[in-house]
Motif scaffolding. Structure first.
Motif, PDB file in Angstrom:
ATOM      1  N   ILE A   1      49.236  26.755  43.811  1.00 13.52           N
ATOM      2  CA  ILE A   1      49.741  26.871  45.243  1.00 13.52           C
ATOM      3  C   ILE A   1      48.406  27.521  46.094  1.00 13.52           C
ATOM      4  O   ILE A   1      47.912  27.063  47.101  1.00 13.52           O
ATOM      5  CB  ILE A   1      50.917  27.624  45.442  1.00 13.52           C
ATOM      6  CG1 ILE A   1      52.258  26.891  44.931  1.00 13.52           C
ATOM      7  CG2 ILE A   1      50.999  27.896  47.063  1.00 13.52           C
ATOM      8  CD1 ILE A   1      53.428  27.999  44.863  1.00 13.52           C
ATOM      9  N   LEU A   2      47.815  28.481  45.205  1.00 11.09           N
ATOM     10  CA  LEU A   2      46.715  29.227  46.189  1.00 11.09           C
ATOM     11  C   LEU A   2      45.626  28.170  46.031  1.00 11.09           C
ATOM     12  O   LEU A   2      44.713  28.286  47.023  1.00 11.09           O
ATOM     13  CB  LEU A   2      46.536  30.462  45.429  1.00 11.09           C
ATOM     14  CG  LEU A   2      47.660  31.624  45.802  1.00 11.09           C
ATOM     15  CD1 LEU A   2      47.157  32.761  44.823  1.00 11.09           C
ATOM     16  CD2 LEU A   2      47.798  31.894  47.097  1.00 11.09           C
ATOM     17  N   THR A   3      45.250  27.596  45.038  1.00 11.03           N
ATOM     18  CA  THR A   3      44.120  26.550  44.830  1.00 11.03           C
ATOM     19  C   THR A   3      44.156  25.634  45.823  1.00 11.03           C
ATOM     20  O   THR A   3      43.316  25.153  46.446  1.00 11.03           O
ATOM     21  CB  THR A   3      44.080  26.121  43.251  1.00 11.03           C
ATOM     22  OG1 THR A   3      43.966  27.315  42.542  1.00 11.03           O
ATOM     23  CG2 THR A   3      42.837  25.318  43.212  1.00 11.03           C
ATOM     24  N   THR A   4      45.353  24.902  45.892  1.00 17.51           N
ATOM     25  CA  THR A   4      45.786  23.864  47.033  1.00 17.51           C
ATOM     26  C   THR A   4      45.357  24.372  48.562  1.00 17.51           C
ATOM     27  O   THR A   4      44.766  23.477  49.093  1.00 17.51           O
ATOM     28  CB  THR A   4      47.034  23.203  46.565  1.00 17.51           C
ATOM     29  OG1 THR A   4      47.430  22.906  45.445  1.00 17.51           O
ATOM     30  CG2 THR A   4      47.495  22.040  47.830  1.00 17.51           C
ATOM     31  N   SER A   5      45.911  25.344  48.552  1.00 12.23           N
ATOM     32  CA  SER A   5      45.563  26.108  50.027  1.00 12.23           C
ATOM     33  C   SER A   5      43.998  26.096  50.319  1.00 12.23           C
ATOM     34  O   SER A   5      43.423  25.780  51.207  1.00 12.23           O
ATOM     35  CB  SER A   5      46.309  27.444  50.106  1.00 12.23           C
ATOM     36  OG  SER A   5      46.005  27.921  51.374  1.00 12.23           O
ATOM     37  N   ASP A   6      43.554  26.623  49.078  1.00 14.26           N
ATOM     38  CA  ASP A   6      42.032  26.981  49.263  1.00 14.26           C
ATOM     39  C   ASP A   6      41.236  25.259  49.249  1.00 14.26           C
ATOM     40  O   ASP A   6      40.339  25.109  50.160  1.00 14.26           O
ATOM     41  CB  ASP A   6      41.253  27.583  48.141  1.00 14.26           C
ATOM     42  CG  ASP A   6      41.721  29.022  47.992  1.00 14.26           C
ATOM     43  OD1 ASP A   6      42.344  29.505  49.205  1.00 14.26           O
ATOM     44  OD2 ASP A   6      41.553  29.531  47.073  1.00 14.26           O
ATOM     45  N   THR A   7      41.650  24.511  48.738  1.00 12.56           N
ATOM     46  CA  THR A   7      41.154  22.943  48.878  1.00 12.56           C
ATOM     47  C   THR A   7      41.207  22.459  50.293  1.00 12.56           C
ATOM     48  O   THR A   7      39.916  22.062  50.598  1.00 12.56           O
ATOM     49  CB  THR A   7      41.875  22.280  47.664  1.00 12.56           C
ATOM     50  OG1 THR A   7      41.737  22.801  46.473  1.00 12.56           O
ATOM     51  CG2 THR A   7      41.359  20.832  47.912  1.00 12.56           C
ATOM     52  N   PHE A   8      42.385  22.549  51.061  1.00 15.33           N
ATOM     53  CA  PHE A   8      42.507  22.103  52.317  1.00 15.33           C
ATOM     54  C   PHE A   8      41.631  23.089  53.089  1.00 15.33           C
ATOM     55  O   PHE A   8      40.880  22.424  53.982  1.00 15.33           O
ATOM     56  CB  PHE A   8      44.026  22.560  52.643  1.00 15.33           C
ATOM     57  CG  PHE A   8      45.033  21.380  52.409  1.00 15.33           C
ATOM     58  CD1 PHE A   8      44.672  20.026  52.801  1.00 15.33           C
ATOM     59  CD2 PHE A   8      46.121  21.666  51.374  1.00 15.33           C
ATOM     60  CE1 PHE A   8      45.680  19.014  52.500  1.00 15.33           C
ATOM     61  CE2 PHE A   8      46.931  20.862  51.112  1.00 15.33           C
ATOM     62  CZ  PHE A   8      46.900  19.467  51.203  1.00 15.33           C
ATOM     63  N   LEU A   9      41.485  24.323  53.089  1.00 16.58           N
ATOM     64  CA  LEU A   9      40.477  25.024  53.628  1.00 16.58           C
ATOM     65  C   LEU A   9      38.943  24.369  53.702  1.00 16.58           C
ATOM     66  O   LEU A   9      38.235  24.390  54.603  1.00 16.58           O
ATOM     67  CB  LEU A   9      40.378  26.573  53.541  1.00 16.58           C
ATOM     68  CG  LEU A   9      42.000  27.099  54.185  1.00 16.58           C
ATOM     69  CD1 LEU A   9      41.775  28.422  53.498  1.00 16.58           C
ATOM     70  CD2 LEU A   9      41.939  26.974  55.507  1.00 16.58           C
ATOM     71  N   ILE A  10      38.638  24.167  52.414  1.00 18.57           N
ATOM     72  CA  ILE A  10      37.263  23.579  52.063  1.00 18.57           C
ATOM     73  C   ILE A  10      37.132  22.403  52.727  1.00 18.57           C
ATOM     74  O   ILE A  10      35.991  21.842  53.123  1.00 18.57           O
ATOM     75  CB  ILE A  10      37.139  23.712  50.585  1.00 18.57           C
ATOM     76  CG1 ILE A  10      37.132  25.191  50.085  1.00 18.57           C
ATOM     77  CG2 ILE A  10      35.729  23.068  50.192  1.00 18.57           C
ATOM     78  CD1 ILE A  10      36.928  25.466  48.544  1.00 18.57           C
ATOM     79  N   LEU A  11      38.019  21.597  52.585  1.00 16.52           N
ATOM     80  CA  LEU A  11      38.070  20.050  53.142  1.00 16.52           C
ATOM     81  C   LEU A  11      37.821  20.246  54.659  1.00 16.52           C
ATOM     82  O   LEU A  11      37.121  19.476  55.394  1.00 16.52           O
ATOM     83  CB  LEU A  11      39.245  19.294  52.849  1.00 16.52           C
ATOM     84  CG  LEU A  11      39.308  18.735  51.394  1.00 16.52           C
ATOM     85  CD1 LEU A  11      40.828  18.247  51.365  1.00 16.52           C
ATOM     86  CD2 LEU A  11      38.445  17.765  51.088  1.00 16.52           C
ATOM     87  N   GLY A  12      38.455  21.309  55.269  1.00 16.08           N
ATOM     88  CA  GLY A  12      38.207  21.531  56.667  1.00 16.08           C
ATOM     89  C   GLY A  12      36.766  21.977  57.112  1.00 16.08           C
ATOM     90  O   GLY A  12      36.494  21.449  58.272  1.00 16.08           O
ATOM     91  N   ALA A  13      36.106  22.736  56.244  1.00 16.36           N
ATOM     92  CA  ALA A  13      34.824  23.142  56.209  1.00 16.36           C
ATOM     93  C   ALA A  13      33.992  21.969  56.330  1.00 16.36           C
ATOM     94  O   ALA A  13      33.094  21.823  56.976  1.00 16.36           O
ATOM     95  CB  ALA A  13      34.243  24.234  55.276  1.00 16.36           C
TER      96      ALA A  13
END
Length: 516
Positions: free
Chosen positions: A478-490
C-alpha cells in the motif's frame, strides 16, 4: 471521392491494435500463460523482455523498409509475420522456440505500428489530418487500456490460447483491407545500395542490450550480475556509436538532424515520458488490486475499460477542438497534464480499504487527460514535416522512443518498488518494537484490522506470525503504491515544464499547410 484508402487505413489500424494486444494482453495474462505452458517465473520474464527488444528494432527500421518495398507490400509482410508467429506459440512446448517466436512477434509489432502513422499522413488530407492522428493515438491510449478486458475475457471466460489465437481473425481482416484498398507504389530497391548495415547492427546490439538490462536488471540484482554488467557496457558503447553513424550516414534509419526542430524533439521526448506516466498510471492500480485485494483480471478490468471507452469520445473531440485556430495546443496539453497530476495525487491516498470503486474517479481524470496530451503532441510533431520524404524519418523518430518507453516503464516501476518497498518494510518492522515481538512470541496474539485473508478468501487465524507477516507485506504494498503515484505525479510536473519551454505554437494542419 475515393474511399478505398480509408478502408486501407482501417486495415492498418486493426493490425496495429492486434500487435498492441500481442504485447499488452500477453503481459497481463503472463501468469496464466506460464502456467499453461509449464514455464517457471525466471524463464517466463524473457517472454516480455524479448518482445520489447525486437519491437524497438522494428519501429526504427520499418519506415525505411516501407519506402523501399512500398507501403502495401511491407504492410502485408508485417501482418503475415505477426499472424504466423502468434498462432504457433500456444502449440509449442519447446521454450527456446517460444523465445524465437516472441522475438518475431515483437519484430512484427514494431514493423506495423509506425506504418499506421505513415498511412494516416498519406491517406488523409490536411483538412482531416487531425482525425488521422486520433486514429494513431488509439494505439497509445485506447488499446493498452482495453488489453485488461481482453485478457480477462480469454483467461477467465474462454481459453488462454486465445491470447495468441486472437490474431487469426484480426490479421485476416487487416490483410484483406490492406490488399484491396491501399494503392500499390513503385518499389525502390536501389536504396539497398545505400543500406545502413552498420546502423542496423548497432541498433540490434545497442537497444537489445539496453532493453534487456532494464527488464532483467531487478531480477538479477543489477550490477551484482555479470550479465547486467556486460549488457550495460555493450549498450554504453553501441548506442553512442549508433547515434554517430546515423548522424553522418546519407540514408539513415534515424535522421537525427530533424530533432533540431523543437516540436519534433518535443514529440519524441514527450511521447516517451507520457507513455511511462500513462501506462503506469493504469497498471499500478491493477497491481494494487491483485496483490492487496486478490482481484483477478475479470474483476479489475472495469477501471481500465473506463479509460478505453472514454478514448472513443475524447480523441475525436480533441481533434475537433484543436482544429480551431484560436486554440493553443500547448495550453490543451497543460490542462491534460494537470488532470493526470490530480489523478496521481488523488490515487496516492489509497488505503487497505480501497477497492475497484475508489479508483473510478481518478481513472476518469486519466481518461480525460491522456487524449488532451497525446493529440496536441502528435499535432506539433507531425506539423514539422515539410515534404513527403520526411514522413518516414519522422515516424521512426517518434516511434522508436515509444517502444523504448515500455522497457523504461517496467524498470521505473521495479526501481520504485524495490527502493521504497525496502524502506517501508524496514520502518514497519522497526516500529513494531521489541515489546510487541515478545507479546507475539509469548501469547501468539496480534490484532489485525481488517483481518488478512487466505488465498481462498477465508480470514486467517488472528495472532499468528504468518498473519503478522502478511499484514506487513500488505502495508508495504500500500505504501509503495502510494509513493509510486506521487513519483508519477513528479514526472508529470517535469513534462509540464517541458511543454512550457520546448515546443512552439503551431496551427491546425488545414491552416499550416495552406500557407505552405
Amino acid at each position: 471521392m475515393n474511399i478505398k484508402p480509408f478502408f486501407g487505413l482501417g486495415g492498418v489500424l486493426i493490425a496495429a491494435m492486434t500487435s498492441e494486444f500481442n504485447d499488452q494482453v500477453t503481459s497481463i495474462a503472463l501468469i496464466d500463460v506460464r502456467g499453461a505452458l509449464g514455464i517457471s517465473h525466471d524463464p517466463g520474464t524473457w517472454i516480455s523482455s524479448l518482445y520489447v527488444s525486437a519491437e524497438i528494432v522494428g519501429m526504427a527500421i520499418s519506415p525505411w523498409l516501407m519506402v523501399t518495398f512500398t507501403l502495401r507490400r511491407w504492410m502485408l509482410f508485417s501482418i503475415g509475420l505477426c499472424a504466423a508467429s502468434s498462432v504457433l506459440i500456444p502449440f509449442n512446448p519447446n521454450i527456446e522456440a517460444i523465445y524465437a517466436l516472441r522475438l518475431l512477434q515483437g519484430l512484427a509489432g514494431g514493423l506495423i505500428i509506425p506504418l499506421l502513422m505513415a498511412t494516416a499522413l498519406r491517406v488523409l488530407t490536411p483538412d482531416i489530418r487531425l482525425y488521422g492522428l486520433a486514429v494513431y493515438a488509439l494505439t497509445a491510449t485506447f488499446t493498452p487500456a482495453l488489453a485488461e478486458t481482453v485478457a480477462a475475457l480469454w483467461t477467465d471466460v474462454v481459453d488462454w490460447r486465445f491470447v495468441f489465437l486472437q490474431t487469426i481473425p484480426l490479421c485476416s481482416l487487416a490483410g484483406v483491407l490492406v490488399w484491396y484498398c491501399l494503392p500499390q507504389d513503385q518499389p525502390q530497391y536501389q536504396r539497398f545500395r545505400m543500406l545502413d548495415w552498420r546502423g542496423a547492427l548497432l541498433l540490434v546490439i545497442g537497444t537489445g542490450a539496453l532493453s534487456t538490462m532494464l527488464y532483467q536488471g531487478d531480477r538479477l540484482d543489477w550490477f551484482n550480475s555479470k550479465l547486467i554488467c556486460v549488457l550495460a557496457l555493450v549498450s554504453a558503447i553501441a548506442i553512442p556509436l549508433l547515434l554517430v553513424n546515423e548522424w553522418f550516414h546519407p540514408l539513415p534509419f534515424l535522421k537525427l538532424q530533424l530533432l533540431g526542430r523543437r516540436n519534433l524533439a518535443y514529440g519524441a521526448l514527450g511521447l516517451f515520458t507520457f507513455l511511462i506516466v500513462g501506462q503506469s498510471g493504469s497498471t499500478v492500480p491493477l497491481g494494487y488490486l491483485q496483490e492487496v485485494q486478490g482481484y483477478r483480471p475479470l474483476q479489475s478490468n472495469l477501471i481500465t475499460l473506463e479509460i478505453a471507452v472514454s478514448q472513443l469520445v475524447m480523441l475525436p473531440a480533441m481533434a475537433l477542438l484543436l482544429d480551431y485556430k484560436r486554440v493553443d495546443s500547448r495550453v490543451v496539453s497543460l490542462v491534460g497534464l494537470g488532470l493526470i497530476l490530480t489523478s496521481c495525487i488523488g490515487s496516492s491516498f489509497l488505503t487497505v480499504y480501497w477497492n475497484r470503486d475508489q479508483f473510478y474517479l481518478w481513472q476518469l481524470l486519466q481518461a480525460i487527460g491522456q487524449p488532451m496530451v497525446i493529440m496536441p503532441l502528435l499535432l506539433m510533431a507531425t506539423n514539422t514535416v515539410t515534404s513527403p520524404a520526411e514522413g518516414p524519418f519522422t515516424s521512426a523518430l517518434v516511434n522508436a522512443p515509444r517502444a523504448l518507453a515500455e522497457a523504461a516503464g517496467a524498470w521505473f516501476l521495479e526501481l520504485i518498488g524495490r527502493w521504497r518497498g525496502a524502506l517501508h518494510s524496514d520502518r514497519i518492522v522497526d516500529e513494531v518494537g521489541q515489546d510487541r515481538w515478545r507479546v507475539i512470541q509469548s501469547y501468539g496474539v496480534l490484532p489485525q484490522y481488517p483481518p488478512p485473508l487466505l488465498p481462498d478468501g477465508r480470514p486467517r487465524a488472528p495472532g499468528s506470525l504468518e498473519a503478522f507477516s502478511h499484514a506487513v507485506e500488505q502495508q508495504v504494498t500500500i505504501l509503495t503504491t502510494s509513493d509510486t503515484f506521487l513519483i508519477l505525479g513528479a514526472l508529470t510536473v517535469f513534462l509540464m515544464v517541458v511543454v512550457m519551454t520546448l515546443p512552439v505554437r503551431t496551427m491546425p494542419p488545414r491552416i499550416q499547410f495552406a500557407k505552405n
